[in-house]
Design an enzyme around this catalytic site. Structure first.
Site, PDB file in Angstrom:
ATOM      1  CB  ALA A   1      -0.933   0.004   1.214  1.00 24.10           C
TER       2      ALA A   1
ATOM      3  CD  GLU B   1       3.775   6.361   3.002  1.00 27.15           C
ATOM      4  OE1 GLU B   1       4.929   6.769   3.164  1.00 27.15           O
ATOM      5  OE2 GLU B   1       3.520   5.210   2.580  1.00 27.15           O
ATOM      6  CG  ASN B   2      -0.670   8.111  -2.313  1.00 29.85           C
ATOM      7  OD1 ASN B   2       0.497   8.327  -2.556  1.00 29.85           O
ATOM      8  ND2 ASN B   2      -1.342   7.091  -2.831  1.00 29.85           N
TER       9      ASN B   2
ATOM     10  CG  HIS C   1       2.505   0.416   7.526  1.00 31.53           C
ATOM     11  ND1 HIS C   1       3.710  -0.043   8.013  1.00 31.53           N
ATOM     12  CD2 HIS C   1       2.841   1.301   6.554  1.00 31.53           C
ATOM     13  CE1 HIS C   1       4.705   0.533   7.382  1.00 31.53           C
ATOM     14  NE2 HIS C   1       4.189   1.352   6.472  1.00 31.53           N
ATOM     15  CD  GLU C   2       0.514   2.125   3.795  1.00 27.49           C
ATOM     16  OE1 GLU C   2       0.966   3.268   3.607  1.00 27.49           O
ATOM     17  OE2 GLU C   2       1.221   1.101   3.740  1.00 27.49           O
TER      18      GLU C   2
END
Length: 870
Positions: free
Chosen positions: A280, A282-283, A313-314
């Site tokens: 994934a 993290e935008n 996490h993100e």
């Protein structure tokens, strides 16, 4: 390519000259299937009279205007940079350019869904790929406000960092119909509001006919934060949005409380995207996630838990990474390690996954230990001199070891002091950039500890220590002179302070291991005498690193090792079992424990394992040991025995259980004999069944790939299955099955597609690699050992970093574990890699892996001879 590889010195120089203010990016996504058009307007301050540059990897530049003056692209731009001369104190830069769509998961990736022929786009910018979509100052400390305007087909969904605005209709402009492009009669424009000041690598754009579900989270400051979960239309029915929302909201509550700061952005969307290279990204407010986490069929509990950890996490990054961002990529480890540590902590304390520390031990730390023993290991605080170094160091040190060391730090200073320091760090640096020293300063103040020695020992050195227990037994049967001996590898002779737990277990009549005593112990130097262990009755098992707080390889004493091999499944806590299994695997990799002993131990205890992630790890290690570490003369016999044990265990497993599912999948990967492949055929046809096990579409593909690997089917059967499942998953599964067929033509076709043609998407490349390496007959792959080295330069030079790295690593001839392969690898390192620095690392790591295979086989053979003489 000097323009492509931005150096830290260049970035620091640019930061001294420039202050980024804002970028308005207008993207036209209606110009065709190869390129799109970007018009960028960028405002920034500068030292008057200075010259600088902006990063842009373009297909064609139409115009450049700086402060009202036109610049000639032929003299001011190359393929990677645009030069900016004679700057003023206030500057306005306008650039009109075409950029390429990507098929490699870098920049703006374009995917055509084979189900409905619709186009799906998404961006992936970490580390340096925003410049593949718009001109930007591609470094994390030049934060600015970004606003996006997007022209796209009106029936699309368009998502970015800020809330999606109501689209505006544009005059109809019909465009040619081509593969993956629908006739466009309705075009719309989305004008997004500006973001807060953020770094370019966390900006995002997702566009296409994505379908979604929405919800709301009530933030700590009273705001209603919109939540969204999106996927391709053909996958929407499989998205369990409510489960994702529950995990996300649990994360929001935990992180807002722990960080003392409300969620910093305006909304939070999570979009499952195709052909993704990572788990994934993290935008800010627009997280993109691997589509494998959309479960259209039954999956293991391990994968479900992994998805929960990834979601958390993100989300942790929204504060640590997005709100407060590293100044340069030297602190990438801190960004990722912190999110990894906090995601597991949140999972445990919020109840999302109560055994997440077992998952951490089984997956993250196993990865970290392996990475830290490679010749390419590096200090956690790696010297990121340029972007090439950043790409190379996106590894198990950056993620997993860093997170493990943070856990050790929390054990050292206390969790409350740690979080108090983090809260102060976030408050001081919100919307800005910071460095490790800024965090350590706040942690020292909160804990009252000087962390300079800790930082030097753990962050500035590399290599993993080994802890071993020695003790005597006195005349009354009690422990005496129990000592923890700490050692270090010769290449990295660093001994460290560690806080660990030492536990003692007794075996009862039911073969359960009961923990009698647990001691908190501080380890320092080569030998630490544990005085608290005096007068402890002699246990059956002494376990260093109970609770897995420390970061070290564990070596059990001889009596404890014997108990572990016989009774590891008798340990009641899964985290204890994970620590023991880690020790056994480390010893096998190091050639200290015979690979056949490890395999036998797994086959004995795997059926009783209850933790999904630990079971998944053991299955993978079993497969690797059988393929690589077991002496060749024993490998085939032991492989068939393993398949029989797995199938027998699957038949005995609880109806519909996760263990039943995992055992069947493992059996399918190992099945080799006529009898075993016959069982696979009967399972797939329904002639044989297991109560509670549904042969759904994905499991059907797993069984079919097993049959393809075993030569029981051909391309016609694969094509027939793909006709029933013409989805993206069906396409990659069919590709894997065809590449797995056990004939020279299939292997050659797969090789040509990957190495010669190099026109596969990143997902299809992965699928082909997987099938190519699925092979029961080593003679089929033998010719490719020499071909690998002949084509190595082309594999590295003719593709993007992501694609070439995967090829060089995935095609390395581990199947030819001979001195000749070692020699060829060494020669390639000394000659070819001398001019290609990025190539050196994967070759060094591959050679290390091959040396371990050769050594482990020798150790297994020696153990067999020793046993035979007795």
């Amino acid at each position: 390519m000097p323009g492509l590889n931005l150096t830290r010195d260049e970035a620091m120089q640019r930061s001294r000259q420039l202050v980024a203010q804002s970028s308005h990016i207008h993207l036209d996504l209606t110009t065709g299937s190869e390129t799109f058009r970007t018009k960028a307007t960028i405002a920034f301050r500068s030292v008057p009279g200075a010259s600088s540059f902006i990063d842009a990897i373009t297909a064609r530049i139409h115009s450049i205007t700086l402060n009202g003056k036109d610049l000639d692209p032929a003299t001011h731009a190359d393929e990677y940079r645009i030069q900016l001369p004679d700057l003023k104190s206030e500057n306005l830069l306008e650039i009109d350019a075409d950029f390429h769509y990507s098929s490699t998961g870098e920049g703006l990736h374009r995917f055509v869904d084979p189900v409905d022929n619709e186009v799906y786009l998404y961006t992936q910018f970490e580390v340096p790929d925003a410049r593949r979509v718009f001109p930007t100052f591609e470094q994390p400390d030049l934060k600015q406000a970004f606003s996006f305007t997007v022209d796209a087909p009106a029936h699309w969904t368009v998502i970015s960092n800020q809330p999606t605005p109501q689209p505006q209709s544009l005059p109809a402009e019909a465009t040619p119909t081509e593969q993956g492009t629908q006739p466009q009669t309705d075009i719309a424009r989305w004008v997004f509001p500006a973001t807060p000041r953020i770094s370019s690598y966390i900006t995002a754009l997702v566009a296409g006919p994505y379908k979604g579900t929405t919800d709301v989270y009530k933030a700590e400051d009273g705001r209603s934060v919109p939540l969204g979960v999106y996927s391709r239309a053909s996958l929407a029915q499989y998205v369990d949005a409510q489960n994702l929302f529950e995990t996300t909201k649990a994360g929001f509550r935990f992180f807002e409380e722990q960080f003392g700061t409300p969620y910093p952005f305006t909304k939070y969307d999570q979009i499952f995207v195709p052909d993704f290279n990572a788990g994934a990204m993290e935008n800010a407010g627009c997280v993109t996630i691997l589509e494998d986490y959309v479960f259209r069929s039954k999956v293991s509990g391990a994968l479900r838990e992994r998805r929960d950890i990834t979601v958390l996490h993100e989300l942790a990054h929204m504060w640590f990474g997005d709100l407060v961002t590293m100044r340069w990529w030297d602190d990438l480890w801190l960004n990722e390690s912190f999110a990894e540590f906090m995601s597991h902590l949140c999972a445990v304390e919020s109840g999302v996954s109560p055994h997440a520390w077992t998952t951490f031990a089984a997956s993250e730390k196993t990865w970290a230990y392996a990475q830290d023993q490679l010749p390419t290991t590096h200090p956690i605080t790696a010297d990121m001199v340029d972007l090439d170094a950043v790409n190379a160091n996106f590894d198990g040190i950056t993620y997993a070891k860093g997170a493990a060391v943070l856990r050790q730090l929390v054990a050292w200073v206390g969790q409350e002091a740690f979080m108090e320091g983090v809260r102060a760090y976030l408050a001081e640096n919100a919307w800005g950039n910071a460095e490790l020293k800024d965090l350590l300063r706040h942690l020292e103040k909160a804990s009252g500890r000087d962390l300079s020695e800790w930082s030097q020992q753990w962050l500035e050195t590399c290599g993993v220590n080994t802890l071993k227990i020695d003790y005597d037994i006195d005349e009354d049967g009690y422990l005496a002179d129990l000592t923890v001996t700490q050692s270090a590898p010769e290449a990295h002779p660093h001994l460290r302070k560690q806080h660990i737990k030492l536990a003692f277990y007794t075996l009862d009549a039911a073969h359960n291991l009961t923990r009698d005593v647990s001691l908190d112990v501080d380890i320092e130097g080569e030998k630490t005498v544990i005085e608290q262990a005096g007068r402890v009755p002699t246990p059956d098992l002494v376990l260093p690193n109970h609770a897995d707080l420390g970061f070290a390889k564990i070596r059990l004493d001889s009596a404890s090792l014997d108990t572990a091999i016989r009774h590891v499944s008798g340990l009641q806590e899964p985290l204890d079992r994970a620590v023991v299994w880690s020790s056994l695997w480390d010893a096998t990799r190091d050639g200290e424990l015979a690979a056949t002993t490890f395999v036998d131990t797994v086959l004995t205890h795997l059926p009783a394992e209850t933790d999904a992630t630990l079971a998944n790890l053991l299955v993978r290690q079993l497969e690797y040991a059988l393929k690589h570490y077991v002496r060749p003369s024993k490998a085939e016999t032991l492989r068939q025995r393993a398949g029989n044990v797995l199938w027998g265990a699957a038949q005995e497993a609880a109806r519909g259980s996760d263990m039943q599912f995992q055992l069947v999948n493992a059996f399918a990967r190992l099945a080799n004999s006529d009898v075993q492949l016959g069982i696979i055929e009967d399972l797939r046809s329904g002639e044989t069944s297991l109560s509670g096990l549904e042969i759904d579409q994905d499991l059907s593909w797993t069984l079919l790939i097993s049959l393809a690997t075993g030569g029981r089917i051909g391309e016609a059967e694969i094509d027939a299955e793909y006709a029933k499942d013409s989805s993206a998953t069906g396409a990659t599964s069919a590709q894997t099955a065809k590449a797995a067929l056990p004939n020279p033509e299939a292997k050659q076709k797969a090789w040509e597609a990957m190495v010669k043609e190099q026109n596969l998407t990143n997902t299809m490349q992965r699928a082909t690699l997987l099938g190519f390496n699925r092979c029961h007959d080593g003679h089929l792959l033998a010719p490719y050992a020499e071909l690998y080295f002949e084509n190595l330069a082309a594999m590295w030079d003719d593709a993007s970093y992501e694609m070439s790295q995967r090829l060089v690593t995935g095609l390395y001839p581990y199947f030819a574990a001979t001195p000749a392969t070692l020699q060829a690898t060494t020669q390639a390192i000394e000659t070819l890699a001398a001019d290609k620095p990025g190539l050196k690392r994967p070759l060094l790591e591959a050679r290390d892996g091959l040396e371990r295979i050769i050594a482990a086989r020798k150790a297994d053979e020696a153990a067999h001879r020793t046993k035979a003489t007795h």
